[in-house]
Write a protein that holds these residues in place. Structure first.
Motif, mmCIF file in Angstrom:
data_model
loop_
_atom_site.group_PDB
_atom_site.id
_atom_site.type_symbol
_atom_site.label_atom_id
_atom_site.label_comp_id
_atom_site.label_asym_id
_atom_site.label_seq_id
_atom_site.Cartn_x
_atom_site.Cartn_y
_atom_site.Cartn_z
ATOM 1 N N CYS A 16 0.841 -1.190 0.000
ATOM 2 C CA CYS A 16 0.000 0.000 0.000
ATOM 3 C C CYS A 16 0.884 1.250 0.000
ATOM 4 O O CYS A 16 1.794 1.361 0.835
ATOM 5 C CB CYS A 16 -0.912 -0.021 1.228
ATOM 6 N N CYS A 19 0.101 3.040 3.765
ATOM 7 C CA CYS A 19 0.459 2.449 5.061
ATOM 8 C C CYS A 19 1.515 1.361 4.948
ATOM 9 O O CYS A 19 1.959 0.820 5.959
ATOM 10 C CB CYS A 19 -0.782 1.907 5.752
ATOM 11 N N ARG A 21 1.293 -1.734 4.095
ATOM 12 C CA ARG A 21 0.872 -3.129 4.254
ATOM 13 C C ARG A 21 0.957 -3.841 2.907
ATOM 14 O O ARG A 21 0.744 -3.216 1.863
ATOM 15 C CB ARG A 21 -0.594 -3.215 4.718
ATOM 16 N N CYS A 31 -4.660 -0.088 0.138
ATOM 17 C CA CYS A 31 -5.399 -1.177 0.774
ATOM 18 C C CYS A 31 -6.807 -0.736 1.194
ATOM 19 O O CYS A 31 -7.120 0.461 1.224
ATOM 20 C CB CYS A 31 -4.609 -1.692 1.979
ATOM 21 N N CYS A 34 -6.985 1.640 4.163
ATOM 22 C CA CYS A 34 -6.732 3.053 3.837
ATOM 23 C C CYS A 34 -7.927 3.663 3.101
ATOM 24 O O CYS A 34 -8.265 4.825 3.332
ATOM 25 C CB CYS A 34 -5.446 3.192 3.027
#
Ligand SMILES: [Zn+2]
Length: 216
Positions: A16, A19, A21, A31, A34
């Motif tokens: 992402c 963030c 991830r 993601c 988010c």
């Protein structure tokens, strides 16, 4: 998905842009968490200008958005531009009174571009134009480096710092056009005011701005 892109995804799983991830296969660069939790700007972050008509921004410059943009500008994450371009294009389309003939950007000085390796606002403008099925063109250059606006205080100080820093690069393509000027972050609008003033003096019919993120 090709064999090689599958191997690349195993070695470097897409993350992402906000963030960091690891993403699901169906995610498009950011993601679900988010999508839910990003600091979306109220009323498209709309702020009026003096030399430009108004500026829109999809996001506030805070939290994961701020950290993401810092990686984009200073840590080589230039590929984030593709995702940012989707946010900007959507924001532009959601403002039907935002009319323009030409997409351009607030350029870096050539010295700073050399040291960074890329001009982040140019990549942003190209990615946004691609999403909108258009092209972006350079209209301004910044011959000299000035002190970074982020190192300065209020609007008066920032306006004085940036005054005269930009010149029109090609008056033929500017004349009579409404220019949509793209930048990454807008705080006091001093840079956009200065650039829009230069474009108007070079014959632009009007200037409208879009920045990925704005101060809260
Ligand atoms: Zn995320």
């Amino acid at each position: 998905m090709s064999f090689f892109s599958s191997i690349l995804d195993l070695l470097f799983p897409p993350k992402c842009v906000f963030c960091s991830r690891v993403l699901n296969k169906t995610d498009d660069g950011w993601c679900d968490r988010c999508t839910e939790a990003l600091p979306y700007a109220d009323n498209h972050g709309r702020q009026d200008g003096e030399t430009f008509d108004f500026c829109v921004s999809p996001l506030y410059y805070t939290g994961v958005v701020r950290r993401s943009i810092l990686r984009y500008k200073f840590r080589g994450a230039s590929h984030y531009a593709a995702v940012y371009g989707k946010f900007l294009a959507e924001c532009i389309c959601e403002n039907p009174d935002l009319s323009y003939d030409l997409i351009s950007w607030v350029p870096l000085s050539s010295r700073r571009k050399r040291s960074r390796g890329y001009d982040q606002a140019m990549l942003l403008a190209l990615a946004t134009a691609l999403e909108l099925d258009e092209v972006a063109a350079q209209t301004l250059i910044k011959p000299l480096d000035v002190q970074a606006q982020s190192e300065l205080g209020d609007k008066a100080e920032r306006s004085a710092n940036i005054s005269g820093a930009y010149i029109a690069s090609d008056t033929d393509i500017i004349a009579g056009k409404r220019v949509l000027l793209i930048d990454d972050v807008v705080t006091t609008c001093s840079t956009l005011e200065e650039c829009a003033g230069v474009l108007l003096a070079a014959g632009a019919a009007g200037v409208i701005c879009a920045a990925l993120a704005r101060g809260e």
